[in-house]
Design a protein around this motif. Structure first.
Motif, PDB file in Angstrom:
ATOM      1  N   PHE A 166      -8.674  -2.524 -11.801  1.00  0.00           N
ATOM      2  CA  PHE A 166      -7.487  -2.447 -10.951  1.00  0.00           C
ATOM      3  C   PHE A 166      -6.773  -1.109 -11.122  1.00  0.00           C
ATOM      4  O   PHE A 166      -6.312  -0.514 -10.139  1.00  0.00           O
ATOM      5  N   TRP A 167      -6.668  -0.634 -12.353  1.00  0.00           N
ATOM      6  CA  TRP A 167      -5.989   0.645 -12.581  1.00  0.00           C
ATOM      7  C   TRP A 167      -6.692   1.786 -11.851  1.00  0.00           C
ATOM      8  O   TRP A 167      -6.045   2.636 -11.251  1.00  0.00           O
ATOM      9  N   VAL A 168      -8.025   1.801 -11.913  1.00  0.00           N
ATOM     10  CA  VAL A 168      -8.756   2.937 -11.363  1.00  0.00           C
ATOM     11  C   VAL A 168      -8.968   2.820  -9.859  1.00  0.00           C
ATOM     12  O   VAL A 168      -9.368   3.792  -9.215  1.00  0.00           O
ATOM     13  N   SER A 169      -8.691   1.658  -9.281  1.00  0.00           N
ATOM     14  CA  SER A 169      -8.868   1.505  -7.830  1.00  0.00           C
ATOM     15  C   SER A 169      -7.545   1.473  -7.069  1.00  0.00           C
ATOM     16  O   SER A 169      -7.511   1.820  -5.881  1.00  0.00           O
ATOM     17  N   THR A 170      -6.465   1.068  -7.718  1.00  0.00           N
ATOM     18  CA  THR A 170      -5.170   1.013  -7.029  1.00  0.00           C
ATOM     19  C   THR A 170      -4.306   2.231  -7.316  1.00  0.00           C
ATOM     20  O   THR A 170      -3.410   2.545  -6.517  1.00  0.00           O
ATOM     21  N   GLY A 171      -4.521   2.898  -8.453  1.00  0.00           N
ATOM     22  CA  GLY A 171      -3.654   4.008  -8.822  1.00  0.00           C
ATOM     23  C   GLY A 171      -2.303   3.565  -9.324  1.00  0.00           C
ATOM     24  O   GLY A 171      -1.389   4.392  -9.445  1.00  0.00           O
ATOM     25  N   ALA A 210       7.565  10.055  -4.012  1.00  0.00           N
ATOM     26  CA  ALA A 210       8.651  10.310  -3.067  1.00  0.00           C
ATOM     27  C   ALA A 210       8.421  11.589  -2.280  1.00  0.00           C
ATOM     28  O   ALA A 210       8.878  11.717  -1.144  1.00  0.00           O
ATOM     29  N   SER A 211       7.701  12.541  -2.862  1.00  0.00           N
ATOM     30  CA  SER A 211       7.459  13.826  -2.213  1.00  0.00           C
ATOM     31  C   SER A 211       5.964  14.042  -2.046  1.00  0.00           C
ATOM     32  O   SER A 211       5.170  13.738  -2.949  1.00  0.00           O
ATOM     33  N   LEU A 212       5.585  14.569  -0.889  1.00  0.00           N
ATOM     34  CA  LEU A 212       4.180  14.874  -0.645  1.00  0.00           C
ATOM     35  C   LEU A 212       3.701  16.004  -1.537  1.00  0.00           C
ATOM     36  O   LEU A 212       2.502  16.084  -1.858  1.00  0.00           O
ATOM     37  N   THR A 213       4.608  16.864  -1.974  1.00  0.00           N
ATOM     38  CA  THR A 213       4.227  17.956  -2.871  1.00  0.00           C
ATOM     39  C   THR A 213       3.646  17.429  -4.168  1.00  0.00           C
ATOM     40  O   THR A 213       2.719  18.022  -4.737  1.00  0.00           O
ATOM     41  N   THR A 214       4.179  16.316  -4.659  1.00  0.00           N
ATOM     42  CA  THR A 214       3.646  15.721  -5.886  1.00  0.00           C
ATOM     43  C   THR A 214       2.221  15.242  -5.683  1.00  0.00           C
ATOM     44  O   THR A 214       1.373  15.382  -6.570  1.00  0.00           O
ATOM     45  N   THR A 215       1.929  14.688  -4.527  1.00  0.00           N
ATOM     46  CA  THR A 215       0.576  14.186  -4.262  1.00  0.00           C
ATOM     47  C   THR A 215      -0.419  15.318  -4.088  1.00  0.00           C
ATOM     48  O   THR A 215      -1.606  15.165  -4.413  1.00  0.00           O
ATOM     49  N   LEU A 244       8.882  -4.007  -4.079  1.00  0.00           N
ATOM     50  CA  LEU A 244       7.573  -4.665  -4.064  1.00  0.00           C
ATOM     51  C   LEU A 244       6.648  -3.928  -3.108  1.00  0.00           C
ATOM     52  O   LEU A 244       7.031  -3.591  -1.986  1.00  0.00           O
ATOM     53  N   GLN A 245       5.426  -3.677  -3.542  1.00  0.00           N
ATOM     54  CA  GLN A 245       4.465  -2.977  -2.704  1.00  0.00           C
ATOM     55  C   GLN A 245       3.081  -3.550  -2.927  1.00  0.00           C
ATOM     56  O   GLN A 245       2.646  -3.742  -4.070  1.00  0.00           O
ATOM     57  N   GLN A 246       2.389  -3.824  -1.846  1.00  0.00           N
ATOM     58  CA  GLN A 246       1.019  -4.309  -1.908  1.00  0.00           C
ATOM     59  C   GLN A 246       0.065  -3.121  -1.953  1.00  0.00           C
ATOM     60  O   GLN A 246       0.161  -2.214  -1.129  1.00  0.00           O
ATOM     61  N   LEU A 247      -0.857  -3.167  -2.897  1.00  0.00           N
ATOM     62  CA  LEU A 247      -1.820  -2.090  -3.060  1.00  0.00           C
ATOM     63  C   LEU A 247      -3.228  -2.621  -2.848  1.00  0.00           C
ATOM     64  O   LEU A 247      -3.595  -3.664  -3.403  1.00  0.00           O
ATOM     65  N   PRO A 248      -4.043  -1.928  -2.057  1.00  0.00           N
ATOM     66  CA  PRO A 248      -5.446  -2.347  -1.911  1.00  0.00           C
ATOM     67  C   PRO A 248      -6.214  -2.062  -3.199  1.00  0.00           C
ATOM     68  O   PRO A 248      -5.977  -1.067  -3.879  1.00  0.00           O
ATOM     69  N   ALA A 249      -7.136  -2.940  -3.521  1.00  0.00           N
ATOM     70  CA  ALA A 249      -7.968  -2.801  -4.717  1.00  0.00           C
ATOM     71  C   ALA A 249      -9.427  -2.996  -4.341  1.00  0.00           C
ATOM     72  O   ALA A 249      -9.762  -3.517  -3.267  1.00  0.00           O
ATOM     73  N   ASP A 295      -1.638   8.900   3.167  1.00  0.00           N
ATOM     74  CA  ASP A 295      -2.003   7.568   2.685  1.00  0.00           C
ATOM     75  C   ASP A 295      -2.098   7.553   1.164  1.00  0.00           C
ATOM     76  O   ASP A 295      -1.714   6.569   0.517  1.00  0.00           O
ATOM     77  N   VAL A 296      -2.610   8.638   0.597  1.00  0.00           N
ATOM     78  CA  VAL A 296      -2.660   8.741  -0.869  1.00  0.00           C
ATOM     79  C   VAL A 296      -1.247   8.744  -1.439  1.00  0.00           C
ATOM     80  O   VAL A 296      -0.980   8.120  -2.471  1.00  0.00           O
ATOM     81  N   GLN A 297      -0.340   9.425  -0.775  1.00  0.00           N
ATOM     82  CA  GLN A 297       1.052   9.444  -1.222  1.00  0.00           C
ATOM     83  C   GLN A 297       1.647   8.042  -1.218  1.00  0.00           C
ATOM     84  O   GLN A 297       2.347   7.649  -2.152  1.00  0.00           O
ATOM     85  N   TRP A 298       1.343   7.273  -0.187  1.00  0.00           N
ATOM     86  CA  TRP A 298       1.873   5.910  -0.107  1.00  0.00           C
ATOM     87  C   TRP A 298       1.307   5.041  -1.219  1.00  0.00           C
ATOM     88  O   TRP A 298       2.041   4.251  -1.830  1.00  0.00           O
TER      89      TRP A 298
END
Length: 413
Positions: free
Chosen positions: A228-233, A358-363, A264-269, A350-353
């Motif tokens: 889960f850690w390596v697939s959801t981030g 909060a910032s695209l620069t971080t991603t 709360l946020q749903q993450l794909p795995a 999508d990776v940022q989400w």
């Protein structure tokens, strides 16, 4: 007149004792307390913690701030200066001291009476990571300066501290001097005693190393966690807080509580993660509560308790020891981010989400190639240069068939 105006403080002879401590209380209204050597609560820090809690800061943030304040108060206790009377001289000397001094060694919990010994460790041969240094990292020093400046800013506004903040902002400079137009604009003013930090590229786990590490996990619970850690981030604490009602195998979604916003946020795995989760749930069926508001992750030994971060980290350390590596849990999040960012069909937004930035620069830092990737790419380039290039039909120079027909009179132009 301060001591520094009479005579400079001799920092080489200064010995900062490990007095006082930051204690966890278990009280949600006051999760942590800064205690003196005699066990008394530092009231000024308790008021600051209350301000942090009112601003929505978590207990983990209060602990992080408390460790920085503990270093500062230990320094003040050693130089015999009250926190209300601290001036820029004490702030300057503290900033010099923390950049040069050696970190205090902690005694082992099994032998608290024995003196602590710091033994230098070599660079890990598997990961190439250097162990924690004997001095404080620049990021730790910068965080400490920010916390202390905020601490005195709070008491300055409340009228309970000194009239001038001992940790001032840097002197104003010409706006955007020597700015690279390709870089984003940074805030112009920061702390005067804030050190410069090197730009670091997040460290990921190579695929072959990750496969070896995964095979050394000893239970289905551990395999499900790592998958889960390596697939959801998700961050380590975010995944450990998942409840049974937040796991949706049918949609391949798992619901986490975000660290900063607490949303709360749903993450794909990945499908493999849910397969390992199902195997783990089958093993603990009937042994732990399985209600929708009960946690998913539990300890493997009786009495069963919800799995916390320290136990999960110990699990990952044991797997690292079998491999001879020293990867951290947070590197699994970096690995997931790199895998997503390198997919050409995956938009960076999508990776940022998924990462919750909060910032695209971080991603965008995950689009930077790692040193290993650059080395492999350059070596492949040199290998291609040594091989003779075979001419192909597309690259061979040929006359057009229409021109040949005209030349040899096969048809009229």
């Amino acid at each position: 007149m301060s001591e520094s105006q009479d005579a400079p403080r001799d920092l080489t002879a200064l010995s900062v004792a490990r007095m006082g401590r930051l204690a966890a209380t278990g009280d949600p209204w006051e999760p942590h307390q800064l205690l003196t050597a005699s066990g008394e609560v530092v009231v000024s820090v308790a008021a600051f913690f209350g301000e942090l809690q009112a601003a929505g800061r978590s207990a983990a943030t209060q602990r992080s701030y408390g460790m920085d304040l503990l270093r500062w108060f230990r320094f003040l206790w050693s130089v015999e200066v009250e926190w209300q009377r601290a001036s820029r001289d004490e702030a300057r000397d503290f900033s010099r001291w923390i950049q040069i001094t050696t970190k205090p060694a902690r005694p082992h919990w099994r032998s608290p009476d024995k003196p602590a010994v710091v033994r230098p460790k070599p660079t890990n041969p598997v990961t190439g990571k250097r162990p924690p240094g004997r001095v404080y990292a620049p990021s730790t020093i910068a965080h400490c300066e920010t916390v202390l400046r905020s601490f005195y800013a709070f008491h300055l506004e409340a009228g309970t501290g000194p009239l001038v903040n001992p940790f001032p902002l840097a002197r104003a400079r010409r706006a955007h001097a020597h700015h690279n137009p390709m870089d984003r604009f940074e805030p112009q003013r920061s702390g005067l005693y804030r050190p410069r930090q090197p730009k670091r590229i997040p460290r990921q786990i190579a695929d072959e190393v990750f496969n070896d590490l995964f095979t050394r996990l000893s239970s289905d619970r551990d395999r499900a966690l790592v998958a889960f850690w390596v697939s959801t981030g998700a961050r380590a604490a975010e995944l450990l807080g998942v409840l049974n009602g937040g796991a949706d195998p049918g949609q391949q979604l798992i619901t986490v509580v975000r660290k900063g916003s607490r949303a709360l946020q749903q993450l794909p795995a990945s499908p493999d993660a849910f397969v390992w989760l199902r195997l783990y749930q089958q093993q603990i069926h009937g042994l732990v509560p399985t209600g929708p508001d009960d946690p998913v992750w539990w300890t493997l030994r009786r009495p069963f308790r919800p799995l916390n971060y320290h136990a999960a980290r110990a699990m990952f350390v044991r797997a690292n020891n079998l491999l001879g590596s020293n990867h951290s849990l947070h590197e699994l999040r970096h690995t997931a981010a790199y895998r997503l960012a390198r997919d050409p069909d995956m938009p960076i937004t999508d990776v940022q989400w998924v990462l919750g930035h909060a910032s695209l620069t971080t991603t965008q830092i995950y689009t930077t190639p790692t040193a290993a990737d650059v080395v492999d790419s350059v070596l492949a380039h040199h290998q291609r240069r040594t091989q003779p290039q075979q001419p192909t039909e597309e690259t061979t120079l040929r006359y057009r068939q229409e021109s040949l027909d005209v030349l040899f009179g096969r048809r009229r132009p």
